[in-house]
Design an enzyme around this catalytic site. Structure first.
Site, PDB file in Angstrom:
ATOM      1  N   CYS A   3       0.829  -1.079   0.003  1.00 16.39           N
ATOM      2  CA  CYS A   3      -0.149  -0.083  -0.049  1.00 16.39           C
ATOM      3  C   CYS A   3       1.110   1.162  -0.032  1.00 16.39           C
ATOM      4  O   CYS A   3       1.538   1.774   0.858  1.00 16.39           O
ATOM      5  CB  CYS A   3      -0.895   0.107   1.148  1.00 16.39           C
ATOM      6  SG  CYS A   3      -1.663   1.480   1.754  1.00 16.39           S
ATOM      7  N   CYS A  37       0.334   3.576   3.003  1.00 18.34           N
ATOM      8  CA  CYS A  37       0.733   3.200   4.035  1.00 18.34           C
ATOM      9  C   CYS A  37       2.231   3.543   4.084  1.00 18.34           C
ATOM     10  O   CYS A  37       2.737   3.634   5.480  1.00 18.34           O
ATOM     11  CB  CYS A  37       0.547   1.502   4.125  1.00 18.34           C
ATOM     12  SG  CYS A  37      -1.053   0.941   4.130  1.00 18.34           S
TER      13      CYS A  37
END
Length: 434
Positions: free
Chosen positions: A62, A65
């Site tokens: 991600c 993230c």
């Protein structure tokens, strides 16, 4: 005798084992300013060891993230040295799917703060310094007791500008303590037991008891003189969690998540021009007299895609007002939805009167994009649905063709694992770091 001694030793060891295990866990989870890496084997132990633990449920692939991770590393150092420390931890929710399922993780990153083992969703800022300020509120007293003018000033300064601040004058903390616990994640609460006439003048109240609600970010304040029965008090606090006129963007949409009131939404051409600023003042005046509704606004120039969810285009006469339920339904007031430049105050009054009389047309948002606008994220469930649609379309296309043996052995039209993984990556939650 030997048998009895063995039983005593065995019983003692059974009693000692949980204590030893707890001591080992506490030693394992040292509060040293580092971000803890948790998995299914130690997650429960971690949230039971610490009173306050902030958990980042992430996925290694991600992009959001990855950008968030260094912010959490910086914040962890400052949160660890608080009088009541807050520990930051992270879980690879893509790998440990059982944990992800247990805590209903449907997109990345998902952030939760566990207070005494109880999780609460976190929708606050993600830049390190703002994150620290935001989380510090969770470990502060439910109701701060302020005994002097300097104490009031210091409390407001330390509270910062992110949350509304509620100060009770001439009130005992027990009057608001229950509601302070209930709405602790939304506002700062305090009672002032020592204050001067100068403070009363500054906060513009002339009698006590009084409850003052401040919105530092919007330079707003309002006063509540009672009644102080819980129902009326809670209504006031809930209504004071948002400013009188809320500018709509991806962040403030999240603030509407827990508010059940209908939203009087005004769409302007450009929320930053002088005409729009004058209209906002009128909206605030209307909001003050209609506290059962939320008043909000945004500019077509600032957020065209979101405006189009309400059938607003470049050809639409703006400003335009609607009443939105915060989900898929909204209402257009017949003959009163356009707010022209002249006498806008009277037009707002007519709009509200028409809405309350039921002179409306109910409409349904048909654009699928509005969910992304409202939540600033795209959940994994939506991505899986997209993948299913892609797979179905691909299969239908392949059935139209007469495949050769080579095509059967090497189906070029199917989605490869790498392509599927890349599609999932596109489903990261759209949560920018503030």
């Amino acid at each position: 005798m030997f048998h009895l001694r063995s039983i005593c030793i065995f019983t003692f060891l059974l009693f000692l084992s949980p204590l030893a295990l707890a001591a080992e866990q506490k030693q394992e989870f040292a509060v040293d300013g580092n971000v803890l890496e948790l998995d299914e084997s130690n997650f429960d132990a971690a949230i039971s060891t610490f009173d306050y633990i902030f958990v980042d449920f992430y996925a290694p692939w991600c992009g959001h993230c990855k950008r968030l991770s260094p912010q959490l590393n910086k914040a962890a150092v400052n949160l660890a040295v608080l009088k009541q420390p807050i520990v930051i931890a992270k879980v690879d929710a893509d790998k440990y799917s059982r944990l992800a399922s247990k805590y209903e993780i449907d997109g990345f990153p998902t952030l939760k703060i566990f207070m005494h083992g109880v999780p609460t969703d976190y929708y606050g800022p993600r830049k390190a310094d703002l994150l620290v300020q935001f989380l510090t509120k969770f470990v502060a007293p439910d109701v701060a007791v302020l005994n002097s003018d300097p104490a009031i000033s210091e409390f407001i300064e330390e509270a910062g500008r992110t949350f509304p601040i509620v100060i009770g004058f001439g009130l005992n903390e027990s009057v608001i303590s229950h509601l302070a616990v209930k709405y602790k994640k939304n506002a700062w609460f305090s009672v002032a037991k020592g204050y001067s006439n100068k403070t009363m003048e500054y906060y513009d109240f002339d009698k006590v008891p009084a409850l003052v609600a401040l919105h530092p970010s919007y330079n707003e304040q309002n006063i509540f003189y009672g009644p102080f029965e819980e129902k009326f008090l809670e209504d006031y606090i809930k209504q004071s969690l948002l400013p009188l006129a809320l500018p709509i963007n991806q962040d403030t949409l999240k603030a509407l998540k827990d508010d059940k009131r209908k939203i009087v939404l005004t769409i302007m051409e450009d929320e930053n021009d002088e005409r729009s600023k004058g209209l906002v003042k009128l909206l605030k005046a209307a909001a003050s007299a209609n506290r059962d509704l939320v008043f909000a606004f945004f500019g077509f120039k600032q957020w065209q895609d979101f405006a189009e969810s309400f059938e607003v285009s470049k050809k639409t006469k703006l400003p335009k007002m609607i009443v939105w339920d915060g989900d898929e339904e909204y209402s257009s007031v017949i003959g009163s939805d356009s707010v022209e430049d002249e006498d806008q105050g009277s037009q707002i009054t007519r709009f509200l009167q028409g809405y309350r009389e039921g002179n409306v047309i109910q409409k349904h948002i048909t654009s699928d994009a509005y969910k992304a606008f409202r939540n600033s994220m795209f959940g994994i469930g939506a991505v899986i649905l997209i993948l299913v649609v892609i797979l179905v379309v691909t299969m239908m296309q392949s059935l139209k063709e007469e495949p050769s043996r080579e095509q059967v052995d090497h189906p070029g039209s199917s989605i490869s694992p790498s392509e599927a993984k890349e599609a999932l990556r596109s489903g990261d939650k759209e949560d920018k770091i503030d």
